[in-house]
Design an enzyme around this catalytic site. Structure first.
Site, PDB file in Angstrom:
ATOM      1  N   PRO A   1      26.345   3.016   5.994  1.00 21.88           N
ATOM      2  CA  PRO A   1      25.610   2.990   7.257  1.00 21.88           C
ATOM      3  C   PRO A   1      24.433   3.958   7.226  1.00 21.88           C
ATOM      4  O   PRO A   1      24.555   5.087   6.741  1.00 21.88           O
ATOM      5  CB  PRO A   1      26.659   3.438   8.277  1.00 21.88           C
ATOM      6  CG  PRO A   1      27.961   3.071   7.647  1.00 21.88           C
ATOM      7  CD  PRO A   1      27.777   3.283   6.181  1.00 21.88           C
ATOM      8  N   GLU A   2      23.296   3.503   7.708  1.00 19.64           N
ATOM      9  CA  GLU A   2      22.117   4.359   7.739  1.00 19.64           C
ATOM     10  C   GLU A   2      21.974   4.974   9.129  1.00 19.64           C
ATOM     11  O   GLU A   2      22.815   4.767  10.012  1.00 19.64           O
ATOM     12  CB  GLU A   2      20.900   3.553   7.290  1.00 19.64           C
ATOM     13  CG  GLU A   2      21.113   2.959   5.902  1.00 19.64           C
ATOM     14  CD  GLU A   2      19.863   2.450   5.211  1.00 19.64           C
ATOM     15  OE1 GLU A   2      18.760   2.948   5.485  1.00 19.64           O
ATOM     16  OE2 GLU A   2      19.994   1.531   4.369  1.00 19.64           O
TER      17      GLU A   2
ATOM     18  N   LYS B   1      23.108  10.799   8.755  1.00 14.33           N
ATOM     19  CA  LYS B   1      24.274   9.945   8.542  1.00 14.33           C
ATOM     20  C   LYS B   1      25.579  10.592   8.998  1.00 14.33           C
ATOM     21  O   LYS B   1      26.656  10.087   8.703  1.00 14.33           O
ATOM     22  CB  LYS B   1      24.369   9.573   7.053  1.00 14.33           C
ATOM     23  CG  LYS B   1      23.164   8.777   6.547  1.00 14.33           C
ATOM     24  CD  LYS B   1      23.307   8.440   5.079  1.00 14.33           C
ATOM     25  CE  LYS B   1      22.091   7.664   4.576  1.00 14.33           C
ATOM     26  NZ  LYS B   1      22.219   7.316   3.150  1.00 14.33           N
TER      27      LYS B   1
END
Length: 338
Positions: free
Chosen positions: A2-3, A52
């Site tokens: 996930p960014e 993040k």
């Protein structure tokens, strides 16, 4: 992995659904039993994201720090209050495009990237959610789960941490980091991270980014993935930002003109905000109507170069290149990025 946009959306979920509500914390998997015991019965007071990493503060100067890594995800169930920036006027889940137009119906891509119920690594879930027209078993009068819905929901798979209020459940699976820390320890982590466009002073963030890049004789394609240089950028945003800037990924940071770097930072700011708003990494400009809907529904229609190895560039027709840079796939156009 996930960014940054996903982690900011997670923090918003916790702000609206958990902050100010006492929680029950448990570790069904058992690997976080001690940490869960420390949080159990406490009230979350603040949720924030930096790059993040997500930080959830609890009374008593305790913080839950979570880094999802490659495989982690949060699954939400129960009553979910939608953030107003991604909710349409009728109170149901909605999305806005780059021109600010609210779409009448939510659009889900094949990986469920913009889902309010699961954020992180792609997974299929069976949940009862408030404000979702596609969810079965809801009482439309008040948006709550139907009486026959099981509560709390059964544990499915290896749940590292479950946080539960009277109305909402959040299950964490597969994170790289899940730890309880003091405020001082959290601040030390944040101090090691590069600037995040959505955190802190905008002008100072831009200056930090420019200084960090221009003092390094390292390829810009590597620097954008260094979380000490800039927070939140992952493989997709790296490829798309460099294409949009017309930058060869191998260019050393210290030789890139200052104005080019400032433009790169401001573009990251803009794309991150679109990602938080829509729940998807939309990186193509000028899409309208059906083209926008196709892009929201399919990753193949929303990126310039990412995942397009061997295909012609959308601008110049050159074959999109694929190589490895620091063990991560790098997509770029040798024709446009010189």
């Amino acid at each position: 992995m996930p960014e940054g946009h996903s982690v900011h959306r997670i923090a918003r979920q916790f702000s609206r659904n958990f902050v100010g509500r006492r929680v029950r914390a448990s570790s069904p998997q058992g690997r976080f039993a001690e940490g869960a015991a420390l949080l159990d019965g406490r009230e979350p007071t603040r949720a924030r994201a930096v790059g993040k990493q997500m930080f959830l503060a609890f009374e008593g100067d305790l913080w839950l720090r979570v880094h999802l890594g490659l495989y982690g995800a949060w699954d939400f169930a129960g009553e979910i209050l939608v953030d107003p920036t991604i909710a349409s006027a009728n109170g149901r889940m909605g999305q806005t495009n780059q021109r600010g137009t609210v779409l009448d119906e939510p659009i889900y891509d094949d990986a469920g990237e913009n889902s309010l119920t699961s954020i992180g690594a792609p997974r299929k879930t069976r949940v009862h959610v408030r404000m979702s027209e596609q969810t079965k078993g809801l009482d439309e009068a008040d948006g709550l789960a139907a009486p026959d819905a099981e509560w709390p929901p059964p544990v499915v798979g290896q749940v590292r941490l479950r946080l539960l209020t009277d109305a909402t459940c959040a299950d964490l699976r597969g994170p790289t980091a899940c730890v309880v820390e003091t405020g001082e320890q959290v601040q030390a982590v944040i101090d090691r991270l590069g600037p995040d466009p959505l955190v802190g002073d905008p002008a100072e963030n831009e200056e930090r980014f420019v200084r960090a890049v221009r003092r390094r004789n390292v390829a810009i394609g590597q620097l954008l993935m260094d979380q000490a240089v800039v927070s939140g950028i992952g493989n997709v945003y790296r490829a798309e930002l460099l294409f949009r800037a017309g930058l060869d990924p191998h260019t050393p940071g210290k030789v890139i003109p200052e104005e080019t770097l400032r433009g790169l930072w401001r573009d990251w700011d803009a794309l991150l905000r679109i990602g938080v708003e829509t729940g998807q990494m939309m990186t193509m400009d000028g899409l309208e109507g059906e083209a926008w809907r196709r892009a929201m529904a399919s990753r193949d229609d929303r990126h310039w170069v990412y995942h397009r190895a061997g295909l012609p560039c959308r601008v110049c027709g050159t074959e999109i290149a694929l190589e490895e840079m620091q063990a991560r796939k790098l997509y770029w156009c040798p024709g446009c990025q010189r």
